[in-house]
Design a protein around this motif. Structure first.
Motif, mmCIF file in Angstrom:
data_model
loop_
_atom_site.group_PDB
_atom_site.id
_atom_site.type_symbol
_atom_site.label_atom_id
_atom_site.label_comp_id
_atom_site.label_asym_id
_atom_site.label_seq_id
_atom_site.Cartn_x
_atom_site.Cartn_y
_atom_site.Cartn_z
ATOM 1 N N PHE A 237 74.693 20.367 44.951
ATOM 2 C CA PHE A 237 73.303 20.657 45.300
ATOM 3 C C PHE A 237 72.907 22.041 44.791
ATOM 4 C CE2 PHE A 237 69.873 22.007 48.116
ATOM 5 C CZ PHE A 237 69.012 20.920 48.019
ATOM 6 N N GLU A 238 73.818 23.011 44.933
ATOM 7 C CA GLU A 238 73.546 24.367 44.439
ATOM 8 C C GLU A 238 73.318 24.383 42.935
ATOM 9 O OE1 GLU A 238 73.228 27.483 45.805
ATOM 10 O OE2 GLU A 238 73.230 26.554 47.782
ATOM 11 N N SER A 239 73.972 23.481 42.203
ATOM 12 C CA SER A 239 73.856 23.493 40.745
ATOM 13 C C SER A 239 72.625 22.744 40.246
ATOM 14 C CB SER A 239 75.121 22.915 40.105
ATOM 15 O OG SER A 239 75.187 21.520 40.326
ATOM 16 N N LEU A 240 71.915 22.023 41.121
ATOM 17 C CA LEU A 240 70.687 21.354 40.694
ATOM 18 C C LEU A 240 69.656 22.427 40.349
ATOM 19 C CD1 LEU A 240 70.423 18.497 43.357
ATOM 20 C CD2 LEU A 240 71.029 18.257 40.937
ATOM 21 N N PRO A 241 68.816 22.155 39.341
ATOM 22 C CA PRO A 241 67.846 23.187 38.951
ATOM 23 C C PRO A 241 66.774 23.386 40.019
ATOM 24 C CG PRO A 241 67.434 21.154 37.753
ATOM 25 C CD PRO A 241 68.718 20.949 38.532
ATOM 26 N N ASP A 242 66.286 24.609 40.109
ATOM 27 C CA ASP A 242 65.159 24.906 40.980
ATOM 28 C C ASP A 242 63.879 24.416 40.322
ATOM 29 O OD1 ASP A 242 66.776 26.191 42.834
ATOM 30 O OD2 ASP A 242 66.546 28.138 41.862
ATOM 31 N N GLN A 243 62.882 24.123 41.135
ATOM 32 C CA GLN A 243 61.587 23.712 40.607
ATOM 33 C C GLN A 243 60.957 24.905 39.903
ATOM 34 O OE1 GLN A 243 58.780 22.473 43.580
ATOM 35 N NE2 GLN A 243 57.425 21.556 42.101
ATOM 36 N N ALA A 244 60.413 24.649 38.730
ATOM 37 C CA ALA A 244 59.757 25.717 37.984
ATOM 38 C C ALA A 244 58.534 26.188 38.768
ATOM 39 C CB ALA A 244 59.347 25.222 36.603
ATOM 40 N N GLN A 245 58.370 27.474 38.830
ATOM 41 C CA GLN A 245 57.228 28.030 39.537
ATOM 42 C C GLN A 245 56.244 28.612 38.542
ATOM 43 O OE1 GLN A 245 58.614 30.804 42.441
ATOM 44 N NE2 GLN A 245 59.318 29.214 43.804
ATOM 45 N N ASP A 246 54.977 28.334 38.778
ATOM 46 C CA ASP A 246 53.913 28.865 37.942
ATOM 47 C C ASP A 246 53.253 29.993 38.721
ATOM 48 O OD1 ASP A 246 51.792 29.396 36.286
ATOM 49 O OD2 ASP A 246 51.188 27.311 36.040
ATOM 50 N N ASN A 247 53.569 31.221 38.358
ATOM 51 C CA ASN A 247 53.082 32.381 39.099
ATOM 52 C C ASN A 247 51.772 32.947 38.542
ATOM 53 O OD1 ASN A 247 55.249 32.378 40.912
ATOM 54 N ND2 ASN A 247 56.531 33.457 39.431
ATOM 55 N N ARG A 248 51.166 32.208 37.612
ATOM 56 C CA ARG A 248 49.895 32.696 37.074
ATOM 57 C C ARG A 248 48.800 32.593 38.133
ATOM 58 N NH1 ARG A 248 48.660 28.867 32.382
ATOM 59 N NH2 ARG A 248 49.526 27.448 33.909
ATOM 60 N N SER A 249 47.805 33.456 38.028
ATOM 61 C CA SER A 249 46.663 33.374 38.934
ATOM 62 C C SER A 249 45.832 32.143 38.598
ATOM 63 C CB SER A 249 45.786 34.624 38.803
ATOM 64 O OG SER A 249 45.141 34.627 37.542
ATOM 65 N N THR A 250 44.994 31.724 39.524
ATOM 66 C CA THR A 250 44.110 30.581 39.288
ATOM 67 C C THR A 250 43.226 30.844 38.080
ATOM 68 O OG1 THR A 250 44.106 30.106 41.646
ATOM 69 C CG2 THR A 250 42.350 29.112 40.340
ATOM 70 N N PHE A 251 42.729 32.075 37.944
ATOM 71 C CA PHE A 251 41.888 32.441 36.807
ATOM 72 C C PHE A 251 42.663 32.320 35.493
ATOM 73 C CE2 PHE A 251 40.092 35.706 33.940
ATOM 74 C CZ PHE A 251 38.840 35.147 33.752
ATOM 75 N N GLN A 252 43.919 32.803 35.483
ATOM 76 C CA GLN A 252 44.720 32.733 34.261
ATOM 77 C C GLN A 252 45.021 31.292 33.890
ATOM 78 O OE1 GLN A 252 45.563 35.468 32.276
ATOM 79 N NE2 GLN A 252 45.962 33.788 30.880
ATOM 80 N N LYS A 253 45.277 30.431 34.864
ATOM 81 C CA LYS A 253 45.501 29.006 34.591
ATOM 82 C C LYS A 253 44.266 28.388 33.951
ATOM 83 C CE LYS A 253 48.675 28.409 38.449
ATOM 84 N NZ LYS A 253 48.845 27.819 39.765
ATOM 85 N N LEU A 254 43.069 28.761 34.450
ATOM 86 C CA LEU A 254 41.821 28.252 33.900
ATOM 87 C C LEU A 254 41.664 28.721 32.451
ATOM 88 C CD1 LEU A 254 39.120 26.779 34.328
ATOM 89 C CD2 LEU A 254 38.183 28.942 35.128
ATOM 90 N N LEU A 255 41.923 30.004 32.211
ATOM 91 C CA LEU A 255 41.814 30.512 30.833
ATOM 92 C C LEU A 255 42.803 29.808 29.900
ATOM 93 C CD1 LEU A 255 41.451 34.373 31.353
ATOM 94 C CD2 LEU A 255 39.694 32.773 30.587
ATOM 95 N N ASP A 256 44.022 29.611 30.367
ATOM 96 C CA ASP A 256 45.045 28.984 29.528
ATOM 97 C C ASP A 256 44.763 27.517 29.242
ATOM 98 O OD1 ASP A 256 46.339 31.412 29.482
ATOM 99 O OD2 ASP A 256 47.872 30.848 30.942
#
Length: 86
Positions: free
Chosen positions: A62-81
């Protein structure tokens, strides 16, 4: 208070049946079976006719399973991207 809770010598079982092993990891049976089949979780041990999973091996897998990728961008940055490039 239950007898187990009051017994200082009580401990969790090391070997878990299929249903308990899946529940221990918070998985449904079909996903548990898939992860065992493709090698992301360990195979069971055979004790006479019983098959049991080693709780410690499950923890390590279980420890070796990958963690879920986190998107730490702001809502505004996601919109721009997400805007098409002109």
């Amino acid at each position: 208070m239950s007898e187990k809770a009051g017994n200082p010598n009580s401990y969790p079982p090391r070997g878990l049946g299929r249903i308990d092993a899946a529940r221990y990891l918070g998985l449904g049976l079909s996903l548990f079976d898939t992860l065992v089949k493709d090698g992301r979780l360990p195979p069971p041990k055979q004790v006479n006719k019983r098959v049991i999973w080693d709780r410690v091996a499950l923890d390590a897998a279980f420890e070796s399973l990958p963690d879920q990728a986190q998107d730490n961008r702001s809502t505004f940055q996601k919109l721009l991207d997400s805007r098409p490039v002109a």
